[in-house]
Design an enzyme around this catalytic site. Structure first.
Site, PDB file in Angstrom:
ATOM      1  N   HIS A  89       0.834  -1.202   0.000  1.00 13.21           N
ATOM      2  CA  HIS A  89       0.000   0.000   0.000  1.00 13.21           C
ATOM      3  C   HIS A  89       0.872   1.257   0.000  1.00 13.21           C
ATOM      4  O   HIS A  89       0.677   2.174  -0.815  1.00 13.21           O
ATOM      5  CB  HIS A  89      -0.908  -0.017   1.232  1.00 13.21           C
ATOM      6  CG  HIS A  89      -1.869   1.117   1.323  1.00 13.21           C
ATOM      7  ND1 HIS A  89      -3.229   0.943   1.183  1.00 13.21           N
ATOM      8  CD2 HIS A  89      -1.680   2.450   1.559  1.00 13.21           C
ATOM      9  CE1 HIS A  89      -3.834   2.123   1.319  1.00 13.21           C
ATOM     10  NE2 HIS A  89      -2.914   3.049   1.551  1.00 13.21           N
ATOM     11  N   GLU A  90       1.860   1.292   0.890  1.00 12.44           N
ATOM     12  CA  GLU A  90       2.685   2.488   1.007  1.00 12.44           C
ATOM     13  C   GLU A  90       3.663   2.624  -0.158  1.00 12.44           C
ATOM     14  O   GLU A  90       4.006   3.735  -0.563  1.00 12.44           O
ATOM     15  CB  GLU A  90       3.426   2.492   2.341  1.00 12.44           C
ATOM     16  CG  GLU A  90       2.537   2.414   3.572  1.00 12.44           C
ATOM     17  CD  GLU A  90       1.420   3.460   3.601  1.00 12.44           C
ATOM     18  OE1 GLU A  90       1.571   4.518   2.972  1.00 12.44           O
ATOM     19  OE2 GLU A  90       0.398   3.208   4.271  1.00 12.44           O
ATOM     20  N   HIS A 138       2.003   4.542  -2.867  1.00  9.36           N
ATOM     21  CA  HIS A 138       2.124   5.982  -2.638  1.00  9.36           C
ATOM     22  C   HIS A 138       3.515   6.480  -3.031  1.00  9.36           C
ATOM     23  O   HIS A 138       3.656   7.537  -3.661  1.00  9.36           O
ATOM     24  CB  HIS A 138       1.871   6.314  -1.167  1.00  9.36           C
ATOM     25  CG  HIS A 138       0.460   6.114  -0.716  1.00  9.36           C
ATOM     26  ND1 HIS A 138      -0.630   6.425  -1.507  1.00  9.36           N
ATOM     27  CD2 HIS A 138      -0.054   5.650   0.450  1.00  9.36           C
ATOM     28  CE1 HIS A 138      -1.745   6.158  -0.846  1.00  9.36           C
ATOM     29  NE2 HIS A 138      -1.419   5.686   0.351  1.00  9.36           N
TER      30      HIS A 138
END
Length: 242
Positions: free
Chosen positions: A121-122, A125
């Site tokens: 998920h990160e 980003h």
């Protein structure tokens, strides 16, 4: 931002109140770094580091993203770009664009599967930060777009994860999950109303949901992610031979 299962408190829009951009959820960001010896004595930190290494070495979601970032000129180094820290109870991780670091909440990540999902998920980003001019702090639509992509591509909304949360439906449930988690993430790190968060997500949803880079597909499982990783490597070899 990767969330825990507890819903973050919704914040009201107040023009006179300065937005801390979610840093309150990561209190260790403002503390002086501890020595390696001191950190090595804490079980949470050791466990976090071991699980992180396992993810980076074996998880196809993370491996694809790391390779894509390297090709984009943003090589990721474990010691420089990942930090295991204590966080607020409602979050599992975050991307600090000011330092280009991924924060992993060592007090909230207890299983390898959870670590895999948070890192992925990160990293999405971080990939967005690398490839685009994302205005994380002033443009809520930019934040919404990256949160949509992270929820869509990281495995956050797989059927098994949703069943574990006692949330499952039929037609269109994946999109519903992605939208809901993107809104929750915005509310956790920005002092905006729920209506503002929903509006930002809805205005960019179609374009960002269909932006599947660098996977080229929605990886609904580890098998899907392995295929996407293989296709990505083959695409790179093909381009190199042109």
């Amino acid at each position: 931002m990767e969330q825990g299962e507890a819903a973050p408190p919704a914040a009201e829009e107040k023009g006179e109140e300065e937005d801390d951009f979610g840093y309150r959820l990561f209190p260790d960001r403002n503390k002086k770094p501890q020595s390696f010896l001191v950190r090595s004595l804490f079980t949470f930190h050791n466990r976090c580091q071991l699980m992180l290494r396992m993810t980076l070495d074996t998880n196809p979601y993370a491996q694809l993203l790391l390779e894509a970032m390297k090709q984009s000129g943003c090589t990721v180094f474990n010691d420089r770009h990942f930090s295991c820290e204590n966080c607020d109870g409602c979050v599992s991780g975050g991307f600090d664009s000011a330092t280009s670091q991924i924060v992993l909440c060592q007090n909230n990540i207890r299983q390898q599967s959870h670590m895999n999902r948070v890192v992925t998920h990160e990293l999405i980003h971080a990939f967005d930060h690398c490839r685009a001019h994302v205005d994380w702090f002033k443009n809520v639509k930019h934040l919404a777009c990256s949160e949509i992509r992270a929820a869509n591509l990281s495995g956050d909304c797989t059927l098994m994860n949703e069943i574990a949360r006692f949330k499952f439906g039929l037609k269109g449930h994946h999109q519903t999950c992605v939208r809901d988690r993107a809104i929750r993430s915005i509310l956790a790190v920005r002092k905006v109303s729920k209506e503002t968060a929903e509006k930002a997500v809805d205005e960019v949803f179609d374009a960002c949901f269909n932006d599947l880079e660098p996977f080229g597909r929605i990886p609904h499982s580890k098998t899907d992610a392995k295929r996407a990783y293989k296709d990505f490597q083959n695409r790179d070899r093909y381009n190199a031979n042109l």
